[in-house]
Design a protein around this motif. Structure first.
Motif, PDB file in Angstrom:
ATOM      1  N   LEU A 157       4.612 -46.160 122.916  1.00 26.85           N
ATOM      2  CA  LEU A 157       4.221 -46.049 121.522  1.00 26.85           C
ATOM      3  C   LEU A 157       2.696 -46.031 121.396  1.00 26.85           C
ATOM      4  O   LEU A 157       1.991 -46.576 122.252  1.00 26.85           O
ATOM      5  CB  LEU A 157       4.782 -47.216 120.721  1.00 26.85           C
ATOM      6  CG  LEU A 157       6.306 -47.367 120.684  1.00 26.85           C
ATOM      7  CD1 LEU A 157       6.693 -48.501 119.734  1.00 26.85           C
ATOM      8  CD2 LEU A 157       6.995 -46.080 120.272  1.00 26.85           C
ATOM      9  N   ALA A 170       9.960 -45.785 117.217  1.00 26.85           N
ATOM     10  CA  ALA A 170      10.938 -46.425 118.092  1.00 26.85           C
ATOM     11  C   ALA A 170      12.365 -46.058 117.670  1.00 26.85           C
ATOM     12  O   ALA A 170      13.231 -45.805 118.514  1.00 26.85           O
ATOM     13  CB  ALA A 170      10.747 -47.941 118.069  1.00 26.85           C
ATOM     14  N   MET A 192      11.063 -48.639 126.822  1.00 23.35           N
ATOM     15  CA  MET A 192      10.169 -48.549 125.666  1.00 23.35           C
ATOM     16  C   MET A 192       9.723 -49.965 125.315  1.00 23.35           C
ATOM     17  O   MET A 192      10.540 -50.818 124.994  1.00 23.35           O
ATOM     18  CB  MET A 192      10.928 -47.908 124.494  1.00 23.35           C
ATOM     19  CG  MET A 192      10.159 -47.741 123.212  1.00 23.35           C
ATOM     20  SD  MET A 192      11.114 -46.827 121.950  1.00 23.35           S
ATOM     21  CE  MET A 192      12.456 -47.981 121.607  1.00 23.35           C
ATOM     22  N   GLY A 193       8.430 -50.217 125.419  1.00 27.75           N
ATOM     23  CA  GLY A 193       7.914 -51.533 125.088  1.00 27.75           C
ATOM     24  C   GLY A 193       7.022 -52.074 126.176  1.00 27.75           C
ATOM     25  O   GLY A 193       7.404 -52.123 127.346  1.00 27.75           O
ATOM     26  N   ASP A 197       3.966 -54.623 122.210  1.00 25.69           N
ATOM     27  CA  ASP A 197       4.956 -54.156 121.238  1.00 25.69           C
ATOM     28  C   ASP A 197       6.407 -54.328 121.690  1.00 25.69           C
ATOM     29  O   ASP A 197       7.318 -53.779 121.084  1.00 25.69           O
ATOM     30  CB  ASP A 197       4.701 -52.680 120.898  1.00 25.69           C
ATOM     31  CG  ASP A 197       4.745 -51.756 122.124  1.00 25.69           C
ATOM     32  OD1 ASP A 197       5.307 -52.151 123.165  1.00 25.69           O
ATOM     33  OD2 ASP A 197       4.219 -50.630 122.039  1.00 25.69           O
ATOM     34  N   CYS A 201      10.139 -53.122 120.042  1.00 26.91           N
ATOM     35  CA  CYS A 201      10.920 -52.112 120.750  1.00 26.91           C
ATOM     36  C   CYS A 201      12.331 -52.592 121.054  1.00 26.91           C
ATOM     37  O   CYS A 201      13.299 -51.825 120.935  1.00 26.91           O
ATOM     38  CB  CYS A 201      10.202 -51.699 122.034  1.00 26.91           C
ATOM     39  SG  CYS A 201       8.724 -50.695 121.735  1.00 26.91           S
ATOM     40  N   GLY A 206      15.330 -50.560 122.330  1.00 26.06           N
ATOM     41  CA  GLY A 206      14.901 -50.427 123.720  1.00 26.06           C
ATOM     42  C   GLY A 206      15.684 -51.402 124.593  1.00 26.06           C
ATOM     43  O   GLY A 206      16.025 -52.505 124.151  1.00 26.06           O
TER      44      GLY A 206
END
Length: 221
Positions: A157, A170, A192-193, A197, A201, A206
């Motif tokens: 991100l 997301a 993701m993450g 963050d 996520c 995520g």
């Protein structure tokens, strides 16, 4: 301190996300010593991710406990040979040329390489990856290559404090992940993450996060 950070994170991070999927914590070990990495593993880390091939090579035999090995950095095609058969999951397949070369070299070596397709969810010029609207085409093309197994998607991100924007991106990633899974994919991971963050996520779907600073502290370089 490292062991304490790992213990705290493992208590803090939900074991499962809202979709009932196990959340996998990958320790991002860029510029960390083998001793620091081993301390994280002793603290409970089961997966570690390298950004640089040279570091991976130099420290590969020094890591204890047999954690799963991830390559999470941008990979140059001429360095694939140093990773073949040693990496459990490549996170950053961000272009067709890389996928094709990884496929060719994996097939020649008699190994199957597990990969994630990187999506440039923020359309940032400084980051690699396929645009979100090309995710389906990228999946079909890359999954058709021999000796590759596409296990999911990866995204980073943008670095912004705009939580509304981040949550929207997301959610868009999770939506695409689910769409592809409904249309023939057998994805396991939405990576993701990162340290800044990862909570957001995980809340948005995520199931794999990559944390460095949160485990090892801020790097001096």
């Amino acid at each position: 301190m490292i062991e304490e950070n790992v213990k705290k994170l493992l208590e803090e991070i939900p074991a499962y996300n809202a979709y009932g999927e196990k959340v996998t914590l990958v320790a991002a070990v860029k510029l960390q010593t083998a001793d620091s990495i081993n301390r994280a593993v002793r603290g409970g880390i089961t997966d570690i991710g390298d950004n640089h091939v040279q570091e991976f090579r130099d420290k590969y035999a020094l890591i204890e406990g047999k954690p799963r090995r991830h390559f999470i950095g941008r990979l140059q095609t001429n360095k694939i040979k140093y990773l073949l058969g040693k990496v459990d999951l490549y996170h950053s397949v961000d272009r067709y040329g890389l996928a094709e070369e990884l496929s060719k070299k994996s097939e020649k070596a008699g190994v199957t390489s597990n990969v994630l397709i990187q999506i440039n969810i923020g359309n940032e010029e400084t980051k690699g990856g396929f645009p979100l609207e090309e995710a389906e085409e990228a999946f079909k093309t890359i999954s058709a290559l021999p000796a590759l197994n596409v296990e999911g998607l990866m995204a980073m991100l943008p670095a912004t404090g705009n939580e509304t924007l981040l949550r929207g991106l997301a959610r868009a990633m999770r939506k695409k992940y689910d769409e592809l899974n409904s249309n023939g994919a057998s994805f396991k991971y939405l990576s993701m993450g990162m340290s800044g963050d990862f909570k957001l996520c995980v809340e948005e779907g995520g199931n794999m996060i990559r944390l460095g600073t949160a485990i090892f502290g801020k790097r001096s370089v």
